[in-house]
Design a protein around this motif. Structure first.
Motif, short mmCIF file in Angstrom:
data_model
loop_
_atom_site.label_atom_id
_atom_site.label_comp_id
_atom_site.label_asym_id
_atom_site.label_seq_id
_atom_site.Cartn_x
_atom_site.Cartn_y
_atom_site.Cartn_z
N TYR A 1 0.83 -1.20 0.00
CA TYR A 1 0.00 0.00 0.00
C TYR A 1 0.87 1.26 0.00
O TYR A 1 1.95 1.28 0.57
N ILE A 2 0.35 2.29 -0.64
CA ILE A 2 0.97 3.60 -0.58
C ILE A 2 -0.10 4.61 -0.16
O ILE A 2 -1.29 4.41 -0.41
N LEU A 3 0.33 5.66 0.49
CA LEU A 3 -0.60 6.70 0.92
C LEU A 3 -0.70 7.79 -0.13
O LEU A 3 0.28 8.10 -0.82
N THR A 4 -1.88 8.36 -0.24
CA THR A 4 -2.11 9.40 -1.22
C THR A 4 -3.16 10.38 -0.70
O THR A 4 -3.99 10.01 0.14
N VAL A 5 -3.11 11.60 -1.19
CA VAL A 5 -4.17 12.57 -0.90
C VAL A 5 -5.01 12.82 -2.15
O VAL A 5 -5.84 13.72 -2.17
N SER A 6 -4.78 11.99 -3.17
CA SER A 6 -5.54 12.08 -4.42
C SER A 6 -6.56 10.96 -4.46
O SER A 6 -6.20 9.78 -4.45
N MET A 7 -7.82 11.32 -4.52
CA MET A 7 -8.89 10.32 -4.52
C MET A 7 -10.16 10.96 -5.08
O MET A 7 -10.26 12.18 -5.19
N THR A 8 -11.12 10.12 -5.44
CA THR A 8 -12.40 10.60 -5.95
C THR A 8 -13.50 10.27 -4.97
O THR A 8 -13.37 9.38 -4.12
N ALA A 9 -14.60 10.98 -5.10
CA ALA A 9 -15.76 10.69 -4.25
C ALA A 9 -16.27 9.27 -4.51
O ALA A 9 -16.72 8.59 -3.59
N GLU A 10 -16.19 8.82 -5.76
CA GLU A 10 -16.64 7.47 -6.10
C GLU A 10 -15.83 6.41 -5.36
O GLU A 10 -16.38 5.43 -4.85
N SER A 11 -14.51 6.61 -5.26
CA SER A 11 -13.67 5.63 -4.57
C SER A 11 -13.96 5.61 -3.08
O SER A 11 -13.96 4.56 -2.45
N LEU A 12 -14.22 6.79 -2.50
CA LEU A 12 -14.55 6.85 -1.09
C LEU A 12 -15.89 6.17 -0.80
O LEU A 12 -16.02 5.41 0.17
N TYR A 13 -16.86 6.45 -1.65
CA TYR A 13 -18.19 5.87 -1.44
C TYR A 13 -18.15 4.35 -1.54
O TYR A 13 -18.79 3.65 -0.75
N ARG A 14 -17.37 3.84 -2.47
CA ARG A 14 -17.28 2.37 -2.62
C ARG A 14 -16.68 1.73 -1.37
O ARG A 14 -17.21 0.75 -0.84
N VAL A 15 -15.57 2.29 -0.87
CA VAL A 15 -14.94 1.73 0.34
C VAL A 15 -15.90 1.85 1.52
O VAL A 15 -16.07 0.91 2.30
N PHE A 16 -16.51 3.02 1.67
CA PHE A 16 -17.45 3.25 2.77
C PHE A 16 -18.60 2.24 2.75
O PHE A 16 -18.90 1.60 3.76
N GLU A 17 -19.25 2.10 1.60
CA GLU A 17 -20.42 1.21 1.54
C GLU A 17 -20.03 -0.24 1.81
O GLU A 17 -20.71 -0.94 2.57
N ASP A 18 -18.94 -0.70 1.21
CA ASP A 18 -18.52 -2.09 1.43
C ASP A 18 -18.18 -2.31 2.90
O ASP A 18 -18.53 -3.35 3.48
N ALA A 19 -17.48 -1.35 3.53
CA ALA A 19 -17.09 -1.50 4.92
C ALA A 19 -18.31 -1.54 5.83
O ALA A 19 -18.41 -2.39 6.73
N VAL A 20 -19.25 -0.64 5.61
CA VAL A 20 -20.44 -0.59 6.46
C VAL A 20 -21.29 -1.85 6.28
O VAL A 20 -21.74 -2.46 7.26
N ARG A 21 -21.53 -2.24 5.05
CA ARG A 21 -22.42 -3.38 4.81
C ARG A 21 -21.83 -4.71 5.28
O ARG A 21 -22.56 -5.59 5.74
#
Length: 299
Positions: free
Chosen positions: A4-24
């Motif tokens: 893994y590498i850290l980044t401050v570059s991301m999209t709302a779509e990528s955040l939403y996907r991680v969030f939804e999968d994690a919550v569900r």
């Protein structure tokens, strides 16, 4: 963590996907389907787009092979941790710890002294293992549905300087009089002078403050060992000593400490933290007749 590498570059779509999968997936055994649906519905794609445009500082973990965002964290400069989510397929691999550690460094650079977070039921253990403690439980309204979570907090470690000496010396004296009852008044005055004039100037000092800005715990490090660690008597057994020890080991690679043999509570604390006795001296560093135990932790 080479995956893994850290980044401050991301999209709302990528955040939403991680969030939804994690919550569900991660929260399925802790919240009802209706609660989870409401949580996901409220934090929709537009929600993440607006957060990315806000003043929050986002950090994401990207998987090297897939090039996908697999976890992210967001905090503000005051130390409020807004989000921390990791893709279920990448949990238990250190991603969450890496993100939290990086966010803590950002908050310390902003001169904040604490991290505050509202933590879901399954995430409580993760945060507790990393120095957070529960302030209270609460119910939150999510689209008319009630969810339980925890309000949690972690005190951060800040580096001291010469301006800290007077306050730390007062803290040292209060702590010593509480824990080192085997010392006489002359000893305390002698050590007090030595610490102020000879120890503080050559040690790296690390401090934990409370919300009022008062120092409640500190430690002094040399290049080789923890030379001192003291907690205000009113703040004992709240995890501040552990936060400092963990910082010394993780950040500074310090694995040694000496403790007065007569200070049984401190000895029990260090043994609980994984140190073991590797030697004993009949006198302390000043030649006074107080036996010292030499402790070391495994690297």
């Amino acid at each position: 963590m080479e995956e893994y590498i850290l980044t401050v570059s991301m999209t709302a779509e990528s955040l939403y996907r991680v969030f939804e999968d994690a919550v569900r997936m991660a929260c399925a055994g802790y919240y009802t389907p209706d609660q989870i649906d409401a949580w996901v519905e409220r934090a929709d794609l537009q929600h993440w787009e607006s957060l990315l445009e806000s003043g929050l500082h986002f950090i994401a973990a990207r998987h090297i092979l897939s090039d996908e965002i697999v976890g992210f964290i967001s905090v503000d400069s005051n130390g409020y941790l807004h989000d921390l989510f990791v893709d279920p397929l990448h949990q238990c691999r250190g991603v969450g710890s890496l993100l939290l550690y990086t966010a803590e460094k950002f908050v310390v650079e902003c001169k904040s002294i604490m991290l505050d977070a509202e933590v879901s039921l399954p995430a409580r253990r993760f945060f507790e293992k990393r120095g957070f403690h529960v302030l209270c439980t609460q119910e939150v309204d999510v689209l008319g549905i009630r969810l339980d979570n925890f309000v949690m907090q972690k005190s951060l470690v800040l580096q001291g300087n010469a301006e800290s000496y007077d306050e730390l010396l007062r803290l040292w004296e209060v702590a010593v009089r509480h824990t080192h009852r085997f010392l006489n008044e002359g000893d305390i005055l002698f050590y007090k002078s030595e610490i102020m004039n000879h120890y503080f100037p050559i040690l790296s000092l690390y401090i934990i403050y409370n919300r009022l800005g008062n120092a409640i715990a500190f430690m002094g490090l040399s290049d080789e060992k923890i030379e001192m660690l003291f907690v205000h008597p009113d703040e004992l057994h709240k995890g501040y000593g552990s936060i400092l020890i963990d910082y010394a080991v993780r950040e500074k690679n310090i694995y040694r400490v000496d403790v007065n043999e007569q200070n049984r509570e401190a000895l029990a604390f260090y043994l609980h933290k994984g140190f073991r006795i590797v030697g004993r001296g009949e006198e302390d560093d000043f030649g006074k007749p107080y036996p010292v135990l030499y402790l070391s932790a495994e690297r």
